[in-house]
Design an enzyme around this catalytic site. Structure first.
Site, short mmCIF file in Angstrom:
data_model
loop_
_atom_site.label_atom_id
_atom_site.label_comp_id
_atom_site.label_asym_id
_atom_site.label_seq_id
_atom_site.Cartn_x
_atom_site.Cartn_y
_atom_site.Cartn_z
N ASP A 95 0.86 -1.20 0.00
CA ASP A 95 0.00 0.00 0.00
C ASP A 95 0.88 1.24 0.00
OD1 ASP A 95 0.82 -0.46 2.73
OD2 ASP A 95 -0.77 0.86 3.42
N ASP A 126 8.83 3.65 -1.14
CA ASP A 126 8.05 3.33 0.07
C ASP A 126 6.72 2.71 -0.30
OD1 ASP A 126 6.92 3.25 2.59
OD2 ASP A 126 6.79 5.41 2.86
N GLU A 160 -0.01 -0.81 5.95
CA GLU A 160 1.07 -0.23 6.75
C GLU A 160 0.90 1.27 6.88
OE1 GLU A 160 4.96 1.37 7.99
OE2 GLU A 160 3.78 1.90 6.26
N HIS A 220 -21.14 35.53 13.02
CA HIS A 220 -20.50 36.76 12.56
C HIS A 220 -19.44 37.12 13.61
CE1 HIS A 220 -19.83 40.89 11.46
NE2 HIS A 220 -20.67 40.80 10.42
N THR A 322 -15.40 37.18 7.50
CA THR A 322 -15.34 37.44 8.94
C THR A 322 -16.29 36.50 9.67
OG1 THR A 322 -16.88 39.22 8.45
CG2 THR A 322 -14.59 39.85 8.85
N ARG A 335 6.01 11.31 18.05
CA ARG A 335 6.91 10.20 17.72
C ARG A 335 7.51 9.77 19.04
NH1 ARG A 335 6.55 7.94 12.43
NH2 ARG A 335 5.48 9.59 11.30
N HIS A 434 6.07 10.02 1.07
CA HIS A 434 4.84 10.69 1.55
C HIS A 434 4.67 12.09 0.92
CE1 HIS A 434 4.49 8.10 5.48
NE2 HIS A 434 4.98 7.41 4.46
N1 BES Z 1 8.72 3.55 5.34
C1 BES Z 1 8.06 4.22 6.39
C2 BES Z 1 8.79 4.13 7.72
C3 BES Z 1 10.04 4.95 7.83
C4 BES Z 1 10.06 6.27 7.44
C5 BES Z 1 11.14 4.40 8.40
C6 BES Z 1 11.20 7.01 7.57
C7 BES Z 1 12.29 5.15 8.54
C8 BES Z 1 12.32 6.46 8.13
C9 BES Z 1 6.69 3.66 6.58
O1 BES Z 1 6.04 3.28 5.41
C10 BES Z 1 5.84 4.73 7.23
O2 BES Z 1 5.70 5.79 6.72
N2 BES Z 1 5.28 4.42 8.39
C11 BES Z 1 4.37 5.28 9.06
C12 BES Z 1 3.77 4.46 10.16
C13 BES Z 1 2.51 5.01 10.73
C14 BES Z 1 1.42 5.17 9.70
C15 BES Z 1 2.05 4.12 11.86
C16 BES Z 1 5.08 6.50 9.63
O3 BES Z 1 6.23 6.42 10.08
O4 BES Z 1 4.48 7.57 9.59
ZN ZN Z 2 6.91 2.31 4.11
#
Ligand code: BES
Ligand code: ZN
Length: 465
Positions: A95, A126, A160, A220, A322, A335, A434
């Site tokens: 995906d 990715d 994923e 408003h 407005t 994170r 992304h």
């Molecule tokens: N490939 C990434 C994980 C990743 C990104 C590892 C950058 C190392 C460095 C993976 O597909 C991903 O984006 N995972 C998500 C997980 C989330 C949706 C739970 C993420 O890290 O945002």
């Molecule tokens: Zn990935």
């Protein structure tokens, strides 16, 4: 048990070279499938990708199953057992993230295009491209040696990018089938161009949506502003209270379980050849910021963070309006590093937000996916085998790094199957994962395949654990 014909790793490598352009074409086929797991209108496309992956395994003669889940299907495939050699589980995902914003792509997201030695498409690195390297390396072994030198099992999922919500249940229900000695994942990056890396740590994540509601409809802002709490004002105040000017998260107890970085680890991170200037140039910023007292590399891979991922409220159209909006919402995430518990954080967060909530507003906090961070042991014979394979495939030894992204299933492999994971990334930091114009270097794709082929050889030389 199949006999390996006089298996020559050199013949395997030559096969990879001879078939390089077909491998690229096949990857392009997969990249054309719009398998955006977050988009319910593309369900059919997601399934098509699963089917395509399953067909690849079937063509190689592997025992293959398309496994249904309450969400998107999981592809499982396995080669025959090899006496005395380890069982290796390859995990990857078919995906991809949504391609938006579409108008920022130079070539369309689902029309794979070769440009400057790269292949551009959503999912190129990715993880379709990286995952596929482990399929093609198996093909090379099967077509030249007649058999693989280790038993390979493949677990390729389709959720994923949306938090792998059905994966743990699948792993628990299929413990026997998934039994293995080591897991291999290629879904990370090299440290820099021509500097291959073994990733020994990933951050975890705790992801939320906060929805605030004030008056029963938009008002408003002249007539009502000053008397009525504005949910958009409340939202930004509440969110900004979650982090202070030193970059410290303000959720009570947030740092309680964070293990301090050891002197040795900080030293090792400091020794990596990292240029802040080059990093800033790559992403187009003139300054960096983050938690005080830590280096950029530490802050982006080994320390916890808070980031707003989306904000919605009020008028977004052309010109000015407005209005005092009735609602405001935000998606945001932390994170996490190993030992931080996402559920514990949710409880503390809920309490903190309730305290911050101004009068006249109601809140709803939804918890999306959560997973703790991971660190995998560096001193295992599997790690040594991976390092040797990388050295053969890339012509230099890997560096050892932690990365800031998350792959939640790595925890599940440890907790549910009791096995460690080798995170061997073939991507680059500027692959635009992304983001618009995601790419995978064609040279990295082929080096990934060749390294993967060496990896099966190196692992086969180990005694079974
Ligand atoms: N490939 C990434 C994980 C990743 C990104 C590892 C950058 C190392 C460095 C993976 O597909 C991903 O984006 N995972 C998500 C997980 C989330 C949706 C739970 C993420 O890290 O945002
Ligand atoms: Zn990935």
């Amino acid at each position: 048990m199949p006999e390996t014909k006089s298996a020559s790793p050199q013949a395997v490598q030559s096969y990879c070279q001879e078939h390089a352009s077909r491998f690229e074409d096949e990857l392009c086929e997969l990249l054309r499938i719009e398998s955006v797991s977050a988009d319910s209108t593309r369900r059919g496309e997601v399934r098509k990708a699963a089917q395509w992956v399953a067909d690849q395994f079937k063509k190689l003669g592997l025992k293959t199953e398309l496994c249904e889940t309450p969400g998107h299907p999981i592809v499982f495939a396995e080669s025959p057992a090899v006496l005395g050699a380890p069982v290796v589980l390859v995990y990857g995902h078919y995906d991809v993230q949504p391609p938006d914003p579409l108008n920022e792509w130079i070539s369309p997201a689902f029309e794979p295009t070769r440009r400057d030695g790269n292949l551009y498409a959503r999912g190129a690195t990715d993880d379709k491209g990286q995952m596929f390297t482990h399929v093609k390396s198996a093909e090379a072994w099967l077509k030249t040696a007649g058999a693989l030198p280790v038993q390979l099992k493949y677990l390729i999922e389709g959720e994923e990018e949306v938090g792998s919500r059905n994966l743990d249940e699948f792993i628990e229900a299929n413990r026997d089938r998934l039994k293995c000695d080591i897991v291999v994942v290629s879904d990370t990056s090299q440290f820099a161009p021509d500097v291959p890396a073994v990733t020994y740590g990933l951050r975890g994540i705790a992801y939320y949506e906060l929805r605030l509601v004030g008056p029963k409809q938009d008002l408003h802002s002249g007539t009502f502003g000053g008397a009525v709490t504005n949910p958009a004002n409340a939202l930004v105040q509440m969110l900004s209270a979650l982090i202070d000017e030193r970059g410290r998260v303000q959720v009570p107890g947030f740092y309680d379980d964070v293990l301090p970085l050891t002197k040795e680890e900080r030293q090792q991170i400091a020794e990596l050849d990292f240029s802040e200037a080059e990093f800033m140039r790559q992403i187009g910023v003139r300054a960096l910021s983050g938690e005080n007292g830590f280096s950029t590399l530490e802050r982006k891979s080994a320390r916890p963070t808070f980031d707003i991922n989306g904000l919605t409220s009020g008028y977004q159209g052309e010109g000015a309006k407005t209005v005092l909006p009735a609602k405001a919402s935000a998606k945001f995430s932390f994170r996490l590093v190993p030992k931080q518990d996402p559920h514990k954080i949710t409880q503390a967060l809920r309490g903190a937000l309730e305290k911050l909530l101004p009068p006249g507003i109601t809140m709803e906090l939804e918890e999306f996916h959560g997973a703790p961070g991971v660190v995998v042991p560096l001193d295992s014979p599997y790690m040594a085998a991976a390092a040797r394979a990388i050295e053969k495939g890339f012509g230099r030894a890997p560096v050892y790094i932690r990365e800031g992204g998350s792959i939640p299933v790595v925890n599940s492999f440890k907790d549910l199957l009791g096995v460690d994971t080798l995170l061997l990334g073939w991507g680059q930091n500027d692959d635009n994962t992304h983001s618009p114009n995601e790419k995978f270097s064609i040279a990295d794709f082929h080096r990934g395949i060749r390294t993967s082929a060496w990896l099966w050889d190196e692992l086969s030389r180990m005694k079974r654990a």
